[in-house]
Motif scaffolding. Sequence first.
Motif, short mmCIF file in Angstrom:
data_model
loop_
_atom_site.label_atom_id
_atom_site.label_comp_id
_atom_site.label_asym_id
_atom_site.label_seq_id
_atom_site.Cartn_x
_atom_site.Cartn_y
_atom_site.Cartn_z
N LEU A 1 0.81 -1.22 0.00
CA LEU A 1 0.00 0.00 0.00
C LEU A 1 0.84 1.26 0.00
N SER A 2 2.06 1.19 0.51
CA SER A 2 2.92 2.36 0.55
C SER A 2 3.23 2.89 -0.85
N ASP A 3 3.14 2.04 -1.87
CA ASP A 3 3.37 2.49 -3.24
C ASP A 3 2.23 3.36 -3.76
N PHE A 4 1.06 3.29 -3.13
CA PHE A 4 -0.10 4.04 -3.59
C PHE A 4 -0.34 5.32 -2.79
#
Length: 40
Positions: free
Chosen positions: A33-36
Motif C-alpha cells: 500500500l505504501s506504493d499508492f
Amino acid sequence: MLTSDPMEDGSQACAIVADIRKRKGLKLQVTPLSDFEDKL
C-alpha cells in the motif's frame, strides 16, 4: 468463505490469490500500500 490470510505464504487463500493474479496477467507479488500513498 476462507478464514486464512491471503498475505500469509503457504495459506490456501494465498494460493487462490496467486492463481487469480497469474490468470489476469498481474505480478504475483501484491503491491504494498505504501506504493499508492501520496508522497509529499
